[in-house]
Design a protein around this motif. Structure first.
Motif, PDB file in Angstrom:
ATOM      1  N   GLY A  51       8.549  73.056  26.603  1.00 44.13           N
ATOM      2  CA  GLY A  51       8.891  73.015  27.812  1.00 44.13           C
ATOM      3  C   GLY A  51      10.015  72.310  28.143  1.00 44.13           C
ATOM      4  N   ALA A  52      10.894  71.898  27.002  1.00 44.50           N
ATOM      5  CA  ALA A  52      12.149  71.557  27.337  1.00 44.50           C
ATOM      6  C   ALA A  52      12.989  72.343  28.108  1.00 44.50           C
ATOM      7  N   THR A  53      13.970  71.859  28.541  1.00 42.81           N
ATOM      8  CA  THR A  53      15.006  72.587  29.581  1.00 42.81           C
ATOM      9  C   THR A  53      16.018  73.110  28.459  1.00 42.81           C
ATOM     10  N   VAL A  54      16.596  74.386  28.312  1.00 43.12           N
ATOM     11  CA  VAL A  54      17.396  74.964  27.515  1.00 43.12           C
ATOM     12  C   VAL A  54      18.668  75.496  28.279  1.00 43.12           C
ATOM     13  N   LEU A  55      19.776  74.947  27.656  1.00 45.23           N
ATOM     14  CA  LEU A  55      21.084  75.445  28.289  1.00 45.23           C
ATOM     15  C   LEU A  55      21.905  76.131  27.345  1.00 45.23           C
ATOM     16  N   THR A  56      22.019  77.602  27.325  1.00 43.02           N
ATOM     17  CA  THR A  56      22.751  78.221  26.144  1.00 43.02           C
ATOM     18  C   THR A  56      23.967  78.448  26.582  1.00 43.02           C
ATOM     19  N   GLY A  57      25.008  78.866  25.772  1.00 45.01           N
ATOM     20  CA  GLY A  57      26.297  79.328  25.953  1.00 45.01           C
ATOM     21  C   GLY A  57      27.225  78.135  26.309  1.00 45.01           C
ATOM     22  N   ALA A  58      26.865  76.887  25.771  1.00 40.27           N
ATOM     23  CA  ALA A  58      27.308  75.756  26.441  1.00 40.27           C
ATOM     24  C   ALA A  58      27.873  74.866  24.984  1.00 40.27           C
ATOM     25  N   GLU A  59      29.066  74.755  24.707  1.00 39.11           N
ATOM     26  CA  GLU A  59      29.640  74.065  23.620  1.00 39.11           C
ATOM     27  C   GLU A  59      29.979  72.686  24.057  1.00 39.11           C
ATOM     28  N   VAL A  60      29.406  71.759  23.212  1.00 35.96           N
ATOM     29  CA  VAL A  60      29.746  70.211  23.523  1.00 35.96           C
ATOM     30  C   VAL A  60      30.957  69.878  23.248  1.00 35.96           C
ATOM     31  N   ALA A  61      31.801  69.054  23.893  1.00 33.47           N
ATOM     32  CA  ALA A  61      32.981  68.854  23.357  1.00 33.47           C
ATOM     33  C   ALA A  61      32.954  67.393  22.720  1.00 33.47           C
ATOM     34  N   ARG A  62      32.202  66.306  23.363  1.00 35.45           N
ATOM     35  CA  ARG A  62      32.131  65.178  22.895  1.00 35.45           C
ATOM     36  C   ARG A  62      31.082  64.528  23.364  1.00 35.45           C
ATOM     37  N   VAL A  63      30.663  63.360  22.993  1.00 37.55           N
ATOM     38  CA  VAL A  63      29.797  62.389  23.443  1.00 37.55           C
ATOM     39  C   VAL A  63      30.286  61.524  24.424  1.00 37.55           C
ATOM     40  N   THR A  64      29.856  60.926  25.480  1.00 38.69           N
ATOM     41  CA  THR A  64      30.390  59.898  26.274  1.00 38.69           C
ATOM     42  C   THR A  64      29.608  58.604  25.942  1.00 38.69           C
ATOM     43  N   PHE A  65      30.290  57.586  26.429  1.00 35.25           N
ATOM     44  CA  PHE A  65      29.773  56.141  26.012  1.00 35.25           C
ATOM     45  C   PHE A  65      29.782  55.307  27.151  1.00 35.25           C
ATOM     46  N   ASP A  66      29.073  54.368  27.421  1.00 35.56           N
ATOM     47  CA  ASP A  66      29.159  53.309  28.320  1.00 35.56           C
ATOM     48  C   ASP A  66      29.228  52.034  27.146  1.00 35.56           C
ATOM     49  N   GLY A  67      30.404  51.690  26.993  1.00 36.06           N
ATOM     50  CA  GLY A  67      30.358  50.540  25.771  1.00 36.06           C
ATOM     51  C   GLY A  67      29.938  51.282  24.686  1.00 36.06           C
ATOM     52  N   LYS A  68      29.141  50.553  24.093  1.00 37.17           N
ATOM     53  CA  LYS A  68      28.614  51.402  22.561  1.00 37.17           C
ATOM     54  C   LYS A  68      27.616  52.106  22.894  1.00 37.17           C
ATOM     55  N   ARG A  69      27.022  52.537  24.043  1.00 38.76           N
ATOM     56  CA  ARG A  69      25.764  53.127  24.243  1.00 38.76           C
ATOM     57  C   ARG A  69      26.271  54.631  24.804  1.00 38.76           C
ATOM     58  N   ALA A  70      25.686  55.547  23.963  1.00 43.13           N
ATOM     59  CA  ALA A  70      25.646  56.886  24.258  1.00 43.13           C
ATOM     60  C   ALA A  70      25.128  57.244  25.563  1.00 43.13           C
ATOM     61  N   SER A  71      25.845  57.667  26.495  1.00 41.58           N
ATOM     62  CA  SER A  71      25.411  57.944  27.821  1.00 41.58           C
ATOM     63  C   SER A  71      25.296  59.306  28.265  1.00 41.58           C
ATOM     64  N   GLY A  72      25.825  60.227  27.308  1.00 45.30           N
ATOM     65  CA  GLY A  72      25.815  61.827  27.649  1.00 45.30           C
ATOM     66  C   GLY A  72      26.645  62.711  26.958  1.00 45.30           C
ATOM     67  N   VAL A  73      26.905  63.892  27.264  1.00 39.62           N
ATOM     68  CA  VAL A  73      28.109  64.714  26.658  1.00 39.62           C
ATOM     69  C   VAL A  73      28.690  65.300  27.795  1.00 39.62           C
ATOM     70  N   VAL A  74      30.148  65.512  27.246  1.00 43.75           N
ATOM     71  CA  VAL A  74      30.894  66.353  28.216  1.00 43.75           C
ATOM     72  C   VAL A  74      31.132  67.925  27.445  1.00 43.75           C
ATOM     73  N   LEU A  75      30.876  68.915  28.148  1.00 39.38           N
ATOM     74  CA  LEU A  75      30.793  70.421  27.553  1.00 39.38           C
ATOM     75  C   LEU A  75      32.190  70.380  27.707  1.00 39.38           C
ATOM     76  N   ARG A  76      32.555  71.712  26.900  1.00 39.06           N
ATOM     77  CA  ARG A  76      33.814  72.372  26.725  1.00 39.06           C
ATOM     78  C   ARG A  76      34.626  72.662  27.861  1.00 39.06           C
ATOM     79  N   ASP A  77      33.385  73.128  28.893  1.00 41.35           N
ATOM     80  CA  ASP A  77      34.258  73.683  30.184  1.00 41.35           C
ATOM     81  C   ASP A  77      34.390  72.524  31.196  1.00 41.35           C
ATOM     82  N   GLY A  78      34.093  71.266  30.852  1.00 42.34           N
ATOM     83  CA  GLY A  78      34.389  69.998  31.577  1.00 42.34           C
ATOM     84  C   GLY A  78      33.208  69.517  32.524  1.00 42.34           C
ATOM     85  N   ARG A  79      32.052  70.149  32.223  1.00 41.36           N
ATOM     86  CA  ARG A  79      30.566  69.612  32.882  1.00 41.36           C
ATOM     87  C   ARG A  79      30.394  68.325  32.257  1.00 41.36           C
TER      88      ARG A  79
END
Length: 501
Positions: free
Chosen positions: A187-215
């Protein structure tokens, strides 16, 4: 689509699907799986024999290749990687091996001993239900009897000399991948056709990702990288986690100086023997054209026939270096394969290879000018002992094939040729060997990762795929990849549960 989730899993391949299934077990947890490629709804994914075509796809395969390797004759070697839901598990031969108990005990890591790993495999196999290839070619059946039988119908056992028809993750003559077994039921949400550029951080804590298209996508409980042994370390390096000097040279701010990211790259080197002769195996001949023409209808109506073959139908394990544990794995394909630049050629035949179970050579993955184009150096035969073992393996395989009960289906060795031995065999092995397409080790447990798969020096960031293997498992790595996803996914879910309490 919402932009914030509890968990983000980067990569919808074999490991990532298992991770998602574990995370989705948490009541009320929101899980996003990001896949760089498309869905796996392509009919070729379901047809076992269609992997021949998928390996050449420009859209469903990353089609990576190594740099020119001096240790392998200055060649570049193909590194195919699945780029769709199911990952490489959607383009592989579906061969199922846990590996050896000693493989995991040798890692020496808490929670990865063979007893713990075997319990995880039991859980994974309850969903995958791997079984013996249902319709093997007579040649494959014969090759599976070259050593005394284990148990009737059992696959070869990587812990001792053995042979047999392979077990595969198929159902009703069709591929049954991790996307089928784990992702869709989760039941997970799936996003296809989306390449991850990098992981984002709040200090040392991973807070999310930035996709190659800027999202930007946010993760409250953390990010799990399951993009594979090539893409996961590249995402880490683009996120500032890797060899500090290299990152600075690439203009990337160093988040964690981790020299082990990209190191320890290795795979099972493989060299194949090609046999060609009328009346032997599958191939393109006038006599076989009617059967090939009918095979799509046979598969669609009865899920049987030639298209139900995973091509890699049988194999064996044996030792050539004087020990008890196998150091060679052979894959047997009852198909004629080309050896002069084309996979499909006119004629009939079969193929058998020599793969090193535990290669000594180690390479490295690094970032070049383009941060999305990895420099892959497998360093094949960088350790001369690997080439010694390969040559011994070819000699032994020829002996094994000579004793196989092939009857009138026996064909002569067309490449490299039965008379090629000694130094000539050593050179052709060095200059023509490839790999089993099973790269591992680039973000190893006990190195950049702790024993739970967490990236050292960060919070809420994990890696779970074949890249975490400190040392490759004996035999094919698709089953271990799912087990790794299951294990680390469980650690991540348990931590989130404790944090929320």
């Amino acid at each position: 689509m919402q932009t914030e989730f509890d968990h983000i899993v980067v990569g919808g391949g074999s490991a990532g699907c298992a991770v998602a299934a574990r995370l989705a077990e948490r009541p009320g947890a929101s899980v996003l799986v990001i896949e760089a490629g498309p869905s796996d709804r392509d009919i070729r994914v379901k047809v076992p024999f269609a992997l021949v075509n998928l390996l050449r796809s420009d859209t469903l395969n990353w089609k990576r290749e190594t740099v020119a390797m001096a240790s392998a004759g200055g060649r570049r070697v193909a590194v195919p990687r699945g780029k769709m839901l199911g990952g490489s598990g959607s383009i592989n031969s579906m061969v199922w091996f846990r590996g050896c108990r000693a493989d995991f005990d040798a890692w020496g890591l808490l929670g990865w001993d063979s007893a713990s790993v075997w319990r995880a495999y039991d859980a994974v196999e309850a969903r995958l239900t791997p079984a013996r290839l249902p319709h093997p070619h007579p040649l494959s059946e014969a090759f599976g009897r070259v050593f005394p039988a284990n148990d009737p119908g059992a696959p070869p056992n990587p812990e001792r000399q053995s042979a047999g028809v392979f077990h595969c993750n198929m159902r009703n003559g069709a591929r049954w991948s991790a996307a089928d077994a784990f992702l869709r039921p989760s039941g997970a949400t799936v996003l296809t056709g989306a390449e991850v550029a990098r992981v984002t951080f709040d200090g040392k804590r991973a807070s999310g990702v930035v996709l190659r298209d800027g999202r930007n996508l946010l993760a409250r409980a953390g990010v799990v990288l399951s993009a594979g042994s090539i893409e996961s370390p590249m995402i880490l390096m683009r996120s500032g986690i890797g060899p500090g000097a290299d990152l600075k040279a690439a203009g990337i701010m160093v988040q964690v100086d981790a020299p082990g990211v990209g190191a320890n790259l290795h795979d099972h080197p493989g060299f194949g023997l090609h046999f060609k002769g009328a009346g032997s195996g599958y191939g393109l001949t006038l006599g076989q054209l009617p059967a090939w023409a009918l095979s799509p209808f046979q598969w669609l109506l009865t899920r049987s026939g030639r298209l139900s073959s995973n091509t890699v139908e049988a194999g064996a394990f044996y030792n050539v270096s004087g020990g008890d544990a196998p150091d060679i794995q052979t894959h047997f394909l009852p198909f004629l394969m080309g050896w002069q630049g084309r996979a499909i050629i006119w004629g009939a035949g079969y193929f058998a290879d020599v793969c090193l179970c535990q290669p000594r050579s180690r390479g490295r993955l690094s970032m070049g000018r383009d941060p999305f184009a990895p420099l892959i150096d497998l360093n094949l035969f960088g350790d001369a002992q690997d080439l010694d073992t390969m040559v011994k393996g070819v000699t032994r395989l020829r002996q094994i094939l000579a004793t196989a009960d092939f009857g009138t289906r026996r064909a002569p060795e067309a490449f490299p040729g039965a008379t090629v031995s000694g130094d000539a065999l050593r050179e052709v092995s060095r200059t023509r060997a490839g790999t089993a397409y099973l790269p591992v080790g680039t973000v190893a447990l006990g190195g950049p990762l702790d024993a739970n798969g967490a990236v050292k020096g960060t919070q809420n960031l994990w890696v779970a795929d074949a890249s975490v293997m400190p040392r490759i498992t004996t035999a094919n790595t698709n089953a271990p990849s799912m087990m790794i996803g299951w294990q680390i996914g469980g650690h991540v879910a348990a931590r989130a549960e404790r944090t929320a309490a």
